[in-house]
Design a protein around this motif. Structure first.
Motif, mmCIF file in Angstrom:
data_model
loop_
_atom_site.group_PDB
_atom_site.id
_atom_site.type_symbol
_atom_site.label_atom_id
_atom_site.label_comp_id
_atom_site.label_asym_id
_atom_site.label_seq_id
_atom_site.Cartn_x
_atom_site.Cartn_y
_atom_site.Cartn_z
ATOM 1 N N LEU A 167 1.063 -1.569 -0.001
ATOM 2 C CA LEU A 167 -0.020 0.021 -0.186
ATOM 3 C C LEU A 167 1.079 1.539 0.045
ATOM 4 O O LEU A 167 0.581 2.302 -0.746
ATOM 5 C CB LEU A 167 -1.074 -0.477 1.326
ATOM 6 N N GLU A 168 2.000 1.246 0.484
ATOM 7 C CA GLU A 168 2.986 2.303 0.568
ATOM 8 C C GLU A 168 3.477 2.850 -0.899
ATOM 9 O O GLU A 168 3.752 4.067 -0.977
ATOM 10 C CB GLU A 168 3.852 1.687 1.471
ATOM 11 N N GLN A 169 3.528 1.940 -1.337
ATOM 12 C CA GLN A 169 3.815 2.694 -3.132
ATOM 13 C C GLN A 169 2.983 2.732 -3.577
ATOM 14 O O GLN A 169 3.516 3.890 -4.125
ATOM 15 C CB GLN A 169 3.485 1.628 -4.161
ATOM 16 N N LEU A 174 -0.234 9.297 -4.973
ATOM 17 C CA LEU A 174 -1.275 9.605 -4.722
ATOM 18 C C LEU A 174 -0.807 11.090 -3.971
ATOM 19 O O LEU A 174 -2.260 12.121 -4.421
ATOM 20 C CB LEU A 174 -2.248 9.511 -3.586
ATOM 21 N N ALA A 175 0.331 11.543 -3.447
ATOM 22 C CA ALA A 175 0.759 13.351 -3.336
ATOM 23 C C ALA A 175 0.797 13.977 -4.643
ATOM 24 O O ALA A 175 0.724 15.173 -4.245
ATOM 25 C CB ALA A 175 2.010 12.798 -2.813
ATOM 26 N N ARG A 192 -5.799 -6.693 -4.698
ATOM 27 C CA ARG A 192 -7.477 -6.017 -3.975
ATOM 28 C C ARG A 192 -7.083 -3.943 -2.996
ATOM 29 O O ARG A 192 -7.599 -3.599 -3.406
ATOM 30 C CB ARG A 192 -7.917 -6.845 -3.620
ATOM 31 N N ASP A 193 -6.456 -4.548 -1.804
ATOM 32 C CA ASP A 193 -6.027 -3.227 -1.231
ATOM 33 C C ASP A 193 -5.989 -2.010 -2.031
ATOM 34 O O ASP A 193 -6.219 -1.174 -2.582
ATOM 35 C CB ASP A 193 -5.766 -3.747 -0.209
ATOM 36 N N VAL A 194 -4.707 -2.259 -2.512
ATOM 37 C CA VAL A 194 -4.410 -1.521 -3.789
ATOM 38 C C VAL A 194 -5.028 -0.131 -4.411
ATOM 39 O O VAL A 194 -5.051 0.362 -5.094
ATOM 40 C CB VAL A 194 -3.102 -1.756 -4.310
ATOM 41 N N ALA A 195 -5.565 -1.598 -4.961
ATOM 42 C CA ALA A 195 -6.766 -0.968 -5.971
ATOM 43 C C ALA A 195 -7.850 -0.663 -6.036
ATOM 44 O O ALA A 195 -8.294 0.992 -6.564
ATOM 45 C CB ALA A 195 -7.647 -2.617 -7.574
ATOM 46 N N PRO A 346 6.819 8.725 -9.662
ATOM 47 C CA PRO A 346 6.475 9.262 -8.849
ATOM 48 C C PRO A 346 6.997 10.509 -8.080
ATOM 49 O O PRO A 346 6.330 11.442 -8.379
ATOM 50 C CB PRO A 346 5.907 7.776 -7.587
ATOM 51 N N ARG A 347 7.700 10.493 -7.229
ATOM 52 C CA ARG A 347 9.132 11.618 -6.740
ATOM 53 C C ARG A 347 9.277 12.599 -8.127
ATOM 54 O O ARG A 347 9.076 13.473 -7.123
ATOM 55 C CB ARG A 347 9.685 11.014 -5.890
#
Length: 371
Positions: A167-169, A174-175, A192-195, A346-347
């Motif tokens: 999830l941390e990925q 999102l930021a 599933r949780d990431v989606a 992303p960063r």
């Protein structure tokens, strides 16, 4: 006629009254020509001042707009409302912006940022958002945000592949606060949780379908499609993988330099896509891919990757690819790029968003660019 004693008594009384009048006048200041203080909220002992933390609300609005819009103009004016013995004082602001995405995404960001300060969205249309505080049936309006029509110079869809491992990925993705797309590998611990988390944040999600590469040393991972499978097996694999990424609006290929060049295999994959009304994005991991061509023939909405952002997971290399993406977008007007959730992309992208804004390039969900 009054007696001498009565007249003396009257004179003394007059002097006493005049002295009292003069003393009160000195204490209040108006005797010396200074105006008496105007009646304000504190002048009414029955009134009670009620704090409206408009500074905290404004900070939340600015934080949201920094992520999702370009502010064109801000006008501020003081407001006061007296109701039922309570006095409200605050600053109201009118803000004109050029939104860099959908109004619904902007509203979601605003709501998240002003809620901790006790504010909420009071009214919303496709071109207008009103924010304020609701107290005792009153709407205390702190911000009227007007969305100015924005015609981007180009539109870019950025996909972040290989999500699902943690999830941390998602945090740096999102930021960004932009309409990027997350592609999730099936069968991982957090697929599933990431989606779910990405969709809750308003991002589009694709299944990142593992497909057989030319180099057999590259691990395919769970849920992979190989050229040795028959059409029924392929359809079953695709259906199972989609069930592990609920809410996916389509798929793109992970690896697949061998499988995407096989017309039979790709027809079987795309038939499963078409049967569910999904989209297909060809990652173009090899120049011989037939995915986009077949999808068009089968009347499936499709797009193809034009730029890989992070074949080299180094900041300077990624920065150079993002600059290349900007130039290509200004030339072609619509471009699909792919990076990875597991890398520095992303960063680095977050640091370069100002370049997209400077060129009026809008980041959009990939569904906006499929044809």
């Amino acid at each position: 006629m009054r007696s001498r004693t009565e007249r003396a008594t009257a004179v003394v009384a007059a002097v006493v009254v005049a002295g009292l009048f003069f003393g009160v006048g000195l204490s209040q200041g108006w005797w010396l020509g200074r105006a008496a203080p105007p009646a304000g909220p504190s002048a009414d002992p029955a009134s009670r001042a009620v704090a409206v933390d408009d500074d905290a609300i404004d900070a939340g609005v600015r934080a949201a707009l920094d992520r999702t819009a370009t502010v064109v103009r801000v006008a501020a004016s003081p407001r006061m409302m007296r109701e039922r013995g309570q006095v409200y004082q605050w600053t109201a602001r009118t803000v004109d912006i050029k939104a860099r995405g959908r109004a619904i995404d902007l509203a979601r960001q605003l709501d998240q940022h002003v809620e901790p300060a006790g504010a909420q969205i009071l009214e919303q249309t496709p071109t207008f958002i009103r924010i304020g505080v609701r107290r005792a049936g009153l709407d205390l309006i702190t911000h009227d945000i007007q969305l100015i029509p924005f015609a981007p110079a180009a539109r870019v869809a950025i996909l972040f592949d290989d999500a699902g491992g943690s999830l941390e990925q998602l945090d740096p993705i999102l930021a960004l606060g932009r309409a990027v797309t997350v592609t999730v590998l099936p069968g991982l611990r957090h697929s599933r949780d990431v989606a779910a988390r990405a969709q809750e944040a308003g991002l589009e999600v694709l299944l990142h379908l593992p497909m057989e590469p030319e180099d057999s040393r590259n691990a395919l991972g769970p849920g992979g499609v190989t050229t040795g499978m028959n059409d029924v097996q392929i359809a079953q694999i695709v259906a199972t993988d989609l069930s592990q990424v609920p809410g996916a609006i389509g798929l793109n290929n992970h690896e697949g330099s061998k499988a995407t060049a096989d017309e039979r295999v790709m027809r079987a994959v795309l038939q499963a896509v078409k049967s569910k009304g999904l989209i297909f994005v060809d990652s173009v991991t090899a120049p011989k891919s037939v995915g986009a061509r077949l999808a068009t023939e089968m009347q499936i909405r499709t797009a193809s990757r034009a730029v890989f952002l992070d074949n080299q997971n180094q900041e300077d290399a990624i920065r150079a690819q993002i600059k290349r993406l900007i130039l290509l977008a200004l030339e072609r007007k619509e471009v699909v790029a792919i990076g990875h959730a597991t890398r520095l992309t992303p960063r680095v992208l977050g640091e370069m968003l100002v370049e997209f804004d400077r060129h009026d390039i809008e980041l959009v969900p990939v569904s906006a660019l499929v044809r």
